[in-house]
Each structure stands twice: as C-alpha cells, then as structure tokens.
Design an enzyme around this catalytic site. Structure first.
Site, PDB file in Angstrom:
ATOM      1  N   ARG A 165       0.833  -1.219   0.000  1.00 41.86           N
ATOM      2  CA  ARG A 165       0.000   0.000   0.000  1.00 41.86           C
ATOM      3  C   ARG A 165       0.870   1.274   0.000  1.00 41.86           C
ATOM      4  O   ARG A 165       0.549   2.270   0.633  1.00 41.86           O
ATOM      5  CB  ARG A 165      -0.942   0.028   1.222  1.00 41.86           C
ATOM      6  N   SER A 239     -10.987  -0.154   3.656  1.00 39.21           N
ATOM      7  CA  SER A 239     -10.197  -0.347   4.876  1.00 39.21           C
ATOM      8  C   SER A 239      -9.618   0.991   5.312  1.00 39.21           C
ATOM      9  O   SER A 239      -8.942   1.653   4.524  1.00 39.21           O
ATOM     10  CB  SER A 239      -9.032  -1.305   4.617  1.00 39.21           C
ATOM     11  N   GLU A 335      -4.705   4.040   5.993  1.00 40.42           N
ATOM     12  CA  GLU A 335      -4.452   3.819   4.571  1.00 40.42           C
ATOM     13  C   GLU A 335      -5.126   4.950   3.795  1.00 40.42           C
ATOM     14  O   GLU A 335      -4.652   5.384   2.745  1.00 40.42           O
ATOM     15  CB  GLU A 335      -5.061   2.464   4.180  1.00 40.42           C
TER      16      GLU A 335
END
Ligand code: FAD
Ligand code: NAP
Length: 339
Positions: A165, A239, A335
């Site tokens: 990520r 998320s 994130e």
C-alpha cells in the site's frame, strides 16, 4: 480552458459522503486541459488536489485551493505477442472498467483486483491490492505531469518504489504529479491465484471445477459484494487502516498471550497482522459513535451513517489507533488519505 467553478460541495465526489467545500473546482477531459490549468497565471499559486473517484479520501475541512477532477479516458492494446499484451489506460478510466476490458480481451493478471473502486490513475498511488495480487505484479510504467511545471515524466516499476500500500507518490512525489496514464503487462497464458481468502470456496459453491479469469473475477465480485458495505448506501472508504507488519519476535510474544492472533509471514523478519482482528479485539466492531462507527461485518471499515463530518471520523480513527496501541503495543496507520 476548462470551466473553473467556485465553492463546490465535494459530497458527491467522495465515497465517505463528507460534505465539505472546494474553493475552486474543475474537471479535465484531456492532457491539454490539464496543461492549460497548470500554465494559467491566476491558478498557478493555488494549492491543487487531484481527485479520482474519491474512494480513498477523508475530508476534514474545506479545501482552500483548486480540486482537479480527472476525466481522462481511453484504453488500448499498444503491443502484443503470443504470451503477453501491453495495455495502456488513461488515468481517469474507472478501475473496474479497465479490469473488465482486460477480461473481455482474454488478458489475465488483474481478475483478483475486480470491483476495487476508483480510477486507474489512483491505483499506483497505494499500489492497490486484494486477494494476493497487487498492481505492481502487472505494472509496466506510467506517465505523470508535474502539477507546477507541466514537465512530463515516465516512471518504470522500480522507480515507482512500490511497497505494501505504498509508492513514491506517498513519499517524495506526494501531491506533486498528476498521473495521466498507466501501462500494464497482461498475460495470455493465465496463472490463476485462487488460494487466497474465500476464492476457492466460492468457486466450489459456484460449481466451477475448471476456473478461468472470468470465473475468478465473478467469485471476487461475489465475495466483495457480500462482505463490504456499498458506499452508495453507507459512506466509507474501504479499509481505513493498513495491516501492520511487526517483527517476528514481537508476534511470537503476543501469540503466547493471544494464541488465536492471526498472522501472515511477509519476510523472514516480519509478520503481517490483520488490523481488522486487532480492532475487533478492542471491542470496536459494530460500535457506533455519533454519526460514524466501525462496520458490523468489517471492523476495518469506518462508516458514515449519515451527516458525519470528517473530524468525527478522524477522532474515531484516533481512538481506535490508541486502543490498539494500548492493548497490543502495535501501531496501526491510516491507509485512507486525510485532508
Ligand atoms: P481518490 O480517492 O480520488 O484519490 C486517492 C489519492 O490518490 C489522493 O491522494 C489523490 O490526490 C491521489 N490521486 C488520485 N488520482 C490521481 C492521479 N491521476 N494522479 C496523482 N494522484 C492521484 N484499495 C485497495 O488497495 N484494495 C482494495 O481491495 C480496496 N477496496 C476498497 C473497497 C471499498 C468499498 C472502498 C470504498 C475503497 C477500497 N479501496 C481499496 C481503496 C480505493 O478504492 C483505492 O485506493 C483506489 O485506488 C482509490 O482510487 P480513487 O480514484 O477513488 O482515488
Ligand atoms: P480477509 O480475507 O478477511 O483477511 C483479513 C486480512 O488478512 C486481509 O486484510 C489480508 O491482508 C490478510 N490475509 C488473509 N489471507 C491472507 C493470505 N493468504 N496471505 C496474506 N495475507 C492474508 O480480508 P478481507 O477484509 O475480506 O479483504 C479481502 C481482500 O480484499 C484483502 O486482500 C484486502 O486487502 C482487500 N480489501 C482491501 C480494502 C481496502 O480498502 N484496502 C477493502 C476491502 C478489501 P491484505 O489486506 O494484505 O490482503
């Protein structure tokens, strides 16, 4: 020159459904539009924010600059041989539309990434990933334009510095470049990845014994639609936190206290622990705080029950972070991009 609008609500443009205003707002349909904006003397001094599908953003305050909504379109096969095809996609294409294009042409590699919201151009920013595949696995290069100078660069796989990520666009190049196109290398001789999560089980339920890329994509779509809240009905950005990676030794120590703690070895030195599990253990799953909360089926997903403001969501995220740190000694980091 594209139309510059003033004081525009960004509520329709972010999947969290947060109602904040952009001081200036414009949409670009071509690279020429983008260059005209970059070179305009009046717009030059303004801070600029690039907006794709708004599915990985949390707005906490009005944006006092120019928001540039990306509408660049076009997908084409630019080279091919017996084994591979090179596909170039404009950055404003919807990611899932690109996945369907590849599947329809019989090109494999992105089927596990079906139904991820957002645009092609945002995909390299956090090296999107799901079900054991990340875009770096199929990435060839990208073209990006510097948002102050208009200089165009081509970045290869290594230059993008992809990680879990992560990419150079979250570090040195943060908010500096507008990605205009991404080129992928896709395979004609498919190697399916069905071992991750519920894919295999779902294929069996679908009574598919010899899966192909179409079947894998359908299985992934089915799992995602049944597990994840639909942002059109319940505001969210997927998320909220990344899964933390901790040293093997720390994981082993925690395992003696929490024997059921899940973990996936990433390197010989670290283990990835699902953030959703940590959050759930701290009692957040399904908990509502004002107009926001952690989703009942996916504790990692923070939701807007309606009317939440970004500060409220950010405060909840902070409380969750704090409780995970207190209970497990593990730092979890967002994130989602917070503005
Ligand atoms: P935006 O939210 O518009 O932007 C995200 C960031 O990228 C911002 O900083 C923005 O300025 C920047 N940016 C956008 N476009 C460009 C561009 N052309 N050039 C330079 N910078 C740009 N992510 C995963 O990795 N895996 C998943 O499985 C996944 N599932 C999700 C499920 C749901 C229900 C939701 C809501 C989100 C999910 N996400 C997932 C997160 C999100 O879909 C991805 O991060 C996606 O790539 C964001 O695309 P976007 O166009 O909406 O980006
Ligand atoms: P899940 O299958 O319930 O698994 C929970 C977590 O454990 C996942 O986040 C995953 O990490 C990790 N995991 C599971 N099996 C693994 C394996 N075999 N090897 C390594 N790690 C493993 O996850 P889920 O929440 O339903 O999501 C399924 C997939 O979609 C995951 O890949 C997830 O990343 C992706 N997804 C992402 C978002 C987002 O917004 N980023 C939202 C929804 C779903 P990874 O996350 O590293 O894969």
């Amino acid at each position: 020159m594209p139309l510059i609008k003033e004081n525009i609500s960004l509520q329709p443009y972010n999947t969290f459904g947060i109602d904040i205003k952009a001081r200036y707002f414009t949409e670009v349909n071509s690279e020429q539009d983008l260059l005209e904006i970059i070179n305009d003397p009046q717009l030059k001094q303004l801070p600029k924010l690039i907006l794709g599908g708004g599915s990985n953003m949390l707005f906490t305050k009005d944006y006092n600059g120019l928001v540039i909504k990306n509408n660049l379109r076009g997908i084409s096969i630019v080279a091919e041989d017996d084994a591979f095809a090179t596909v170039k996609a404009a950055s404003g294409e919807t990611w899932h539309h690109f996945v369907l294009y590849c599947i329809e042409k019989g090109l494999g590699g992105v089927e596990n990434l079906s139904l991820i919201p957002g645009t092609v151009g945002a995909a390299p920013i956090q090296n999107i990933g799901a079900y054991g595949v990340e875009i770096r696995n199929v990435f060839e290069n990208l073209e990006a334009v510097h948002i102050s100078t208009g200089e165009k660069i081509l970045l290869t796989l290594n230059e993008c510095q992809f990680g879990y990520r992560e990419s150079i666009f979250k570090k040195d190049y943060k908010d500096k470049y507008f990605i205009v196109s991404v080129t992928f290398k896709l395979s004609k001789k498919h190697t399916l990845n069905t071992s991750y999560g519920a894919i295999q089980k779902t294929l069996e339920e679908m009574q598919i014994t010899e899966p192909d890329i179409v079947a894998v994509s359908k299985a992934v779509c089915h799992i995602r639609s049944s597990k994840l809240p639909d942002p059109a009905k319940l505001g969210n950005a997927g998320s909220f936190f990344k899964n933390p990676e901790i040293p093997v030794q720390q994981y082993q120590q925690l395992k003696t206290i929490y024997p059921e703690m899940p973990g996936y070895i990433t390197t010989s030195e670290s283990v990835k622990v699902p953030a959703g599990w940590l959050i759930e253990q701290c009692g957040w799953r399904g908990k509502r705080v004002g107009n926001t909360g952690s989703h009942k089926d996916q504790s990692l997903v923070l939701v807007n029950y309606g009317g939440a403001n970004g500060e409220e969501v950010k405060n909840l995220a902070y409380e969750i972070q704090r409780s995970v740190k207190e209970k497990f000694g593990i730092e979890i980091n967002p994130e989602v991009n917070i503005f």
